[in-house]
Write an enzyme that holds these catalytic residues in place. Structure first.
Site, PDB file in Angstrom:
ATOM      1  N   THR A 148       0.700  -1.174   0.142  1.00 16.32           N
ATOM      2  CA  THR A 148      -0.483  -0.178  -0.024  1.00 16.32           C
ATOM      3  C   THR A 148       0.703   0.916  -0.408  1.00 16.32           C
ATOM      4  O   THR A 148       0.696   2.117  -1.248  1.00 16.32           O
ATOM      5  CB  THR A 148      -1.011  -0.181   1.094  1.00 16.32           C
ATOM      6  OG1 THR A 148      -0.089   0.070   2.013  1.00 16.32           O
ATOM      7  CG2 THR A 148      -1.908  -0.986   1.240  1.00 16.32           C
ATOM      8  N   ASP A 149       1.677   1.127   0.701  1.00 13.91           N
ATOM      9  CA  ASP A 149       2.765   2.431   0.460  1.00 13.91           C
ATOM     10  C   ASP A 149       3.544   2.896  -0.918  1.00 13.91           C
ATOM     11  O   ASP A 149       3.145   4.223  -1.066  1.00 13.91           O
ATOM     12  CB  ASP A 149       3.679   2.076   1.473  1.00 13.91           C
ATOM     13  CG  ASP A 149       4.625   3.370   2.520  1.00 13.91           C
ATOM     14  OD1 ASP A 149       3.717   4.041   2.296  1.00 13.91           O
ATOM     15  OD2 ASP A 149       5.710   3.554   3.545  1.00 13.91           O
TER      16      ASP A 149
END
Length: 651
Positions: free
Chosen positions: A393-394
């Site tokens: 997700t980052d």
């Protein structure tokens, strides 16, 4: 220890205003130009950026031990790795896990083993001091479980005195406690092959013993029974008893299923997850199950290690060291944002090439994350060149924001990525890096989990990046973003900072959260923003920069304290800018520090590690952090000064 290396009390920095604001701005513009040009010169023709990713010498020691185990270690490889390992030894004979850090027992033991493989005599001064450090810190019995696994592989530690890791874990369905999907992705990828190795208990020849590292100390006493660690210790002993008698169809099926699980997750570059621990254990596990070295899986895995190998000269000859992982997607997204902050237009060829490459790296297949989120469509990006099984997700958030700095038609990819991010939100409103709701804390008390984080709970820095990206995509007023903001406000520390999971440490967390909250609609006068700014102002170093030593993960006295670094100074400046303090005195002093410490080529020296793998255990020096973040900070602050924004206007 120097003043900057010692923890200082909060609020101890008192300095006079810096005169000559116009001169500072002129110098900052020139520094920004040099840094921008330097970064442009580092772009690969294919469009990506990638800085070297340094960790510690266990990567190099375990590479030699792996090659010894497989019977493929060469004299040239050994000599080159040994030169690197020797170059990293501390004066007290030990090896640390980060630049300037204290000696680490397990790292020192593994480095010592590698140098013995290279022919260094125990009587040599550097080896004698290393052995003395090991003995003084408890000897082999006090080392971490992973180190004792390596010792057991070569007959230097009894398998019976290691925690059980039954391969039958892979047979447990996802709804049962202690199934492999309860573990973080990096942990499950390590545990599955490790369970094969533990079950088969191989012993290979090392060519020497390490009795000089032993002490007369008895093993630590087991934890008290009426505690969670005590109960898990007794369960481990029961599992160890089962291991001694495990035979028949169940064990054979478990080994077969574990091997299939491993093979199915090999990446295109030959790695597993693009990270070192599961890579080396997977190679050994499959080889123990009968896979020959010329099997395509093993051949690809061994060949892939070369891509992670860095070679550099030294007065004594060439040295080689291994990157624990690689960060091209992450580096490229940050570089695009930085260059845009520096004033490059969206249609600039460098940004176009980078955007095209990023779009080619989009992941359209489902990975382990789908076990917890079966109905969420695939999308997003990973960290590595070839890591399709583990989108994170980052990276996805940073790529979304970077693509919007280009003029490429990226709407479809961004929509897929945004949909995936929304589907990966955890029940409590935050976001983790790789999985959703991966929060079973009891796993950390298992006897074989004594090193590194083994779960992937939501973190402030990751949640902040996602909130910022979603806000930029006009989701600021949606329920998911409001829940993310609420999570961040709950996660603020009493002192006003935020914990940094993937970067060092509270400076990183605070530098990530403040811009995200402002992007999501909080005014700079909000109490949470004001408290964060106060914390940053109180922790500015006398030289004008910011730094936080990695010891802050274990010792609260170090929180916000350490030598000034380019990346950490930039994180603080990015937060101050977002809060409307870019034109202020503190930011001016931070900008001046960046200007004064810049190299002639436009970069900055940063031997300090400011990246985090496992808080308290494993740290990273990202080669481009010292460049991309200062560019973004200088670019945004100079732009704010040009437009005349100030804190009162934004309050």
């Amino acid at each position: 220890m120097t003043e900057l290396l010692s923890p200082k009390p909060t609020g101890s920095v008192v300095t006079a205003p810096l005169a000559g604001g116009d001169t500072t701005s002129d110098a900052a513009r020139e520094a920004l130009r040099r840094a921008r040009d330097h970064l442009l010169g580092l772009q690969d023709d294919a469009g990506w950026w990638k800085g070297d990713l340094a960790t510690n010498v266990t990567m190099d020691a375990e590479d030699l031990l792996l090659r010894q185990f497989l019977g493929i270690r060469t004299a040239e490889q050994t000599a080159e790795s040994a030169r690197w390992i020797r170059s990293q030894q501390r004066p007290d004979g030990s090896w640390a896990t980060f630049h300037g850090g204290p000696g680490d027992l397990s790292t020192t033991i593994e480095a010592y083993l590698a140098l013995r493989l290279a022919g260094d005599a125990p009587e040599a001064p550097h080896m004698a001091t290393a052995a003395a450090f090991v003995r003084d810190h408890g000897g082999l019995v006090a080392s971490r479980v992973f180190t004792r696994f390596w010792l057991a592989l070569f007959g230097q530690w009894p398998w019976s005195r290691l925690p059980a890791v039954p391969p039958e874990l892979v047979l447990l369905p996802p709804w049962m406690p202690f199934n492999v999907y309860d573990f973080a992705c990096w942990a499950r990828q390590t545990i599955v092959p490790l369970s094969i190795v533990r079950a088969l208990r191989p012993v290979r020849d090392l060519g020497f013993t390490v009795d000089e590292l032993r002490t007369a100390d008895a093993p630590p006493r087991p934890p008290r029974l009426l505690t969670r660690p005590g109960v898990l210790h007794r369960l481990d002993r029961l599992a160890a008893g089962y291991e001694r008698i495990a035979r028949g169809p169940l064990r054979r099926n478990a080994l077969r299923r574990a091997a299939e699980w491993i093979v199915a997750r090999q990446e295109a570059d030959g790695s597993w997850g693009g990270i070192q621990p599961p890579w080396v254990y997977s190679l050994m596990a499959l080889h123990l199950l009968g896979y020959p070295l010329n099997h395509p899986v093993l051949r690809s895995g061994l060949a892939g290690l070369e891509r992670f190998t860095v070679r550099q000269p030294s007065p004594d000859g060439p040295m080689r060291w291994l990157e624990a992982c690689q960060s091209p997607v992450w580096d490229t997204a940050l570089a695009v944002t930085a260059l845009s902050d520096a004033g490059l237009p969206a249609g600039h060829p460098a940004l176009a090439r980078a955007g095209i490459w990023l779009l080619s790296e989009e992941i359209r297949v489902r990975g382990d994350w789908a076990v917890r989120r079966p109905h969420v469509p695939a999308g997003g990006w990973a960290f590595e060149f070839d890591n399709d099984g583990y989108a994170d997700t980052d990276d996805t958030a940073e790529v979304i924001m970077a693509l919007r700095r280009t003029n490429l038609p990226a709407d479809a990819a961004v929509l897929r990525a945004t949909r995936w991010l929304l589907g990966m939100q955890c029940r409590d409103g935050g976001w983790a890096a790789f999985d959703a709701d991966n929060t079973r804390k009891v796993l950390g008390d298992l006897p074989f989990c004594d090193f590194g984080e083994v779960i992937d709970p939501p973190s402030a820095d990751v949640t902040a990046h996602i909130v910022e990206a979603l806000a930029a995509e006009n989701f600021a007023d949606t329920v998911p973003v409001r829940r993310g903001v609420a999570w961040l406000l709950r996660a603020q520390e009493p002192d006003g900072s935020w914990f940094g999971r993937w970067g060092a440490n509270h400076v990183y967390g605070t530098g990530a959260v403040v811009p995200a909250l402002v992007a999501a609609g909080l005014r700079p006068g909000h109490p949470a923003i004001r408290r964060a700014v106060d914390w940053l102002l109180a922790h500015q170093n006398p030289d004008g920069g910011w730094g936080e030593d990695l010891r802050s993960y274990r010792d609260p006295a170090w929180v916000g304290c350490g030598e000034s670094t380019a990346s950490q100074t930039a994180w603080a400046l990015l937060a101050l800018h977002a809060a409307g303090h870019g034109p202020g005195e503190a930011a001016t002093r931070g900008v001046r520090w960046l200007v004064d410490t810049q190299r002639p080529d436009g970069g900055w020296d940063e031997p300090q590690y400011t990246g985090t793998g496992f808080p308290g255990d494993f740290y990273i020096n990202y080669g481009l952090y010292r460049l991309v973040f200062p560019i973004s900070a200088l670019g945004r602050i100079l732009d704010a000064r040009a437009t005349g924004l100030d804190a009162e206007a934004l309050a």
